[in-house]
Every structure is written in C-alpha cells, then in structure tokens.
Design a protein around this motif. Sequence first.
Motif, short mmCIF file in Angstrom:
data_model
loop_
_atom_site.label_atom_id
_atom_site.label_comp_id
_atom_site.label_asym_id
_atom_site.label_seq_id
_atom_site.Cartn_x
_atom_site.Cartn_y
_atom_site.Cartn_z
N LEU A 1 11.13 6.13 -15.74
CA LEU A 1 9.30 5.59 -15.74
C LEU A 1 8.51 5.99 -14.95
CD1 LEU A 1 11.55 2.27 -15.66
CD2 LEU A 1 10.87 3.24 -17.92
N GLU A 2 7.53 6.03 -15.50
CA GLU A 2 6.18 5.83 -14.99
C GLU A 2 6.06 4.24 -13.98
OE1 GLU A 2 3.80 7.32 -12.71
OE2 GLU A 2 4.44 8.71 -14.51
N ARG B 1 9.94 10.80 -19.12
CA ARG B 1 11.08 11.11 -19.83
C ARG B 1 12.14 10.65 -19.71
NH1 ARG B 1 10.21 16.47 -19.47
NH2 ARG B 1 12.35 17.75 -20.36
N GLU B 2 12.88 11.67 -20.97
CA GLU B 2 13.97 10.72 -21.38
C GLU B 2 15.16 11.67 -21.07
OE1 GLU B 2 13.97 10.96 -25.42
OE2 GLU B 2 13.23 8.75 -26.13
N GLU C 1 6.86 13.37 -4.72
CA GLU C 1 7.00 13.41 -6.38
C GLU C 1 6.47 14.89 -6.26
OE1 GLU C 1 5.16 10.60 -9.20
OE2 GLU C 1 3.82 12.04 -10.36
N MET C 2 7.02 15.49 -6.74
CA MET C 2 5.96 16.83 -6.36
C MET C 2 6.48 18.35 -7.30
SD MET C 2 9.81 17.83 -3.74
CE MET C 2 8.89 19.96 -3.63
N LYS D 1 10.82 14.56 -13.98
CA LYS D 1 9.31 13.90 -14.89
C LYS D 1 9.01 14.54 -15.59
CE LYS D 1 7.19 9.89 -13.34
NZ LYS D 1 6.42 9.58 -11.87
N ASP D 2 8.58 16.16 -15.57
CA ASP D 2 8.06 17.18 -16.58
C ASP D 2 9.19 17.98 -16.25
OD1 ASP D 2 5.81 15.93 -18.40
OD2 ASP D 2 5.11 16.80 -16.03
N GLU D 3 9.12 19.12 -17.27
CA GLU D 3 9.83 20.24 -16.49
C GLU D 3 10.04 21.04 -15.61
OE1 GLU D 3 11.08 21.93 -19.22
OE2 GLU D 3 10.86 19.97 -20.93
#
Length: 393
Positions: A93-94, A66-67, A180-181, A210-212
């Motif tokens: 990053l991943e 994600r940016e 991570e959740m 990392k996402d919405e």
Amino acid sequence: MKYDVVVVGAGIAGPIVARNVAKAGYSVLLIDKKPAIGSPKQCAEGISIKVFDKYDIPYDRRYINREIYGARIYSPSGYELELRYNEVSGVILERKVFDKMLAYYAAKAGADVLARTEALDVIRKDGKVAGIKAKHEDEPVEIYADIIVAADGVESTVARKAGINTYAPPHEFDSSYEYEMLIEGFDPDLIHLWFGNEVAPRGYVWVFPKDEDRANVGIGIASDHPQTAKYYLDKWLKENNIPMKKILEVNVGLVPVGGFVKELVKENVLVVGDAARQVNPMHGGGMAEAMEAGTIASKWIVKALEEENLSLLQNYTAEWWEKDGKRLEGVLRVRRVTEKLTDEDLDLFIQILSGADAEKIAGGDYVEVIKALLTHPKVLMSRRRLSLLKELL
C-alpha cells in the motif's frame, strides 16, 4: 459538541468503526492528532488481497502501490524458501494515501472528521465517561458522546484515562526501523524476509518492493535488546553491499507482539487496533487485525445504540476473543517457541520445508507442517528439536 460516537485515532481500526457506525445512521466524529491523516507512516505497508472484499474497501489504484505474488524467505546461511502464486496474493500500500482514504470513506458515510485534534483526557459526569477533552488547532474543545472508541495507538491516552489496563512490559514490544530507499537485485514481485539470531534477534529483516528499484527495507527486533533496530538494519545493509545513499524516508515504531488487552470494553469505552495490541505476534502486522476488530466493535456499537443498551458493548470483548483472540493466542505460542530456535535450526527447517509447506504456514495450518518435520531424520536425531516442535502440537 455532542455525538453518538467519538472515535479517537484515524489509523486503520478507527475509520472502519466510524464508517460502519455512520453508515447505520448514527452521528460519529473521527478525530486524529496528526495534521495530515496517514502521515508519517509506521508500517511496511504489505497486506493480503483478501481484506478488500472482506472489509468492503475499494481496490483503489490511488493507494495500491504494487501487487505482490508471494514471498521468499532466507535462512541465516542463505538457504531460500519460495512461495509464489500465479495470481496476486497481496499488495504493498501507500499508507499515507490509504489511511486518508479510509477517513474519506468514513466522511462519505456521514461521519465528521477532524484532523489535528488530539485527545488529552476523558470527561466524567457522575463518575462515568461522558466524552473527551481535546485540543483542535491548539484550541481546547470538549466532545460529548454516548460511546467513546480508543483507536489512538500503542500508547492510547483514551484507554488509559478511561481505566482500561493496556500496560505491557518492554519485552512484549518489538522495535522497528525502516528505510524507504532505492534498492536493486531483488525480485519486485515478491516480498523478501531474512531470519537469524545475528540478523534480527527475535525478528526479521524485510524488503517490500514498491517499484522495480524502490522498496521499504526494514527490521523488527525485541525492544529490550541491548543494540538498536537501526544498528542491525545498517549492519545487514553493509554486509549485503547495499548502498545507503538513496534513502527517501525513515520510519520508526513500536510494535506490540506479546499479547492482547484482556478487557476491551469498560462501560461505554472500547479499545481497538494497536491500542488493544491486536497485532499478529509472529510477523508484527496489524492492519488486517485492526480491520477485524473494528468490524466487530462497530457491529456491537450499532446494536447498543439501536437497543439503547450500552451493556451490549461487552459482546465486542467476547466475540473478539472467541474469533481473533483465540487464533492470535495460538500464533503467540508459536512465536514464543520459534524464539528458542538456533540459526542451525532455522537453516535446517528452511532446507526441509517446501513451497507447499510455506503455503500451509501462511494460511495458519502449521500443525501438518510440524508433523512432517517431526519425521525428518535430522529432527529425530535431536532431542531438543523434537521437544521444541512438540510444543507446537
């Protein structure tokens, strides 16, 4: 096996060294004890966008999760300080993909790479380190090399066996714990940081989206604190009514934040990255520092091989301390002063500071910000605050 260089550890610094030295035409072996390079991760995965050009790393969507456009900082009483850019300032990053791809870039440059290969000891001949004893797929193996690079993490076996002093007392480490959740209610374009002595003693809580609705949610605190990092993270989640029933991953780690290894080279052995405690002591991030150290180390390795003069390796120590070491010592001094701040101090400073101030601090230009704080009436009225801030000038 015989190589010009063997690099132990495929985190960040190790593959950078392996890639650069292999690109110069020398034989390199990169080993890592994990069966899958990059996994498990021990990181919040955030990094500045500047590193991709600076260290010649492809901006590859396979590992850019994600940016990010800035940060929001929260004081103990909930005051907020936001720094938001119109363009991308960093990425999440991943790491499981990123680390493996760094090893892939090293392999593409000509290095050999062996996963599930653990360094156990060094080989000595005539009193000098001539290689390493390792275990590959449970089988013993001896790897000879002219130069050995210890990039094997905080508890570096290779550095210790080679006689490099990497010891630091427990107080100089932070203990980190991260989920991570699934999590909602936070702007996914920003990273979020909470400070406070009751929130995270000597550290902070972070939400790195990392996402919405998915993020790395973690904490770092002093490792010798009576309570654990997990205790404080769970407490923070509960107090903020964040449900803990959607946890996808749990990561734990030890972060060196109290100073740096003085002797980075001993004869033909170099230590880089976390193994050399080359981590920003303010925020505990070490990826950019590992890239810088790996770049400097690989430059001097190539020169030493070109001129067949291993004494040139000592220039890595000198150059790192002149460039990054001096800067990070200054950051460490700031962190030691901020440890003395009360929650009331943090509330006040975050109320006073603006986004422009935060940008200066993020860029390392904290002196002008300190000077501005020293003129504020609530700072002028407190002899203790004045004294603390003057320590930073």
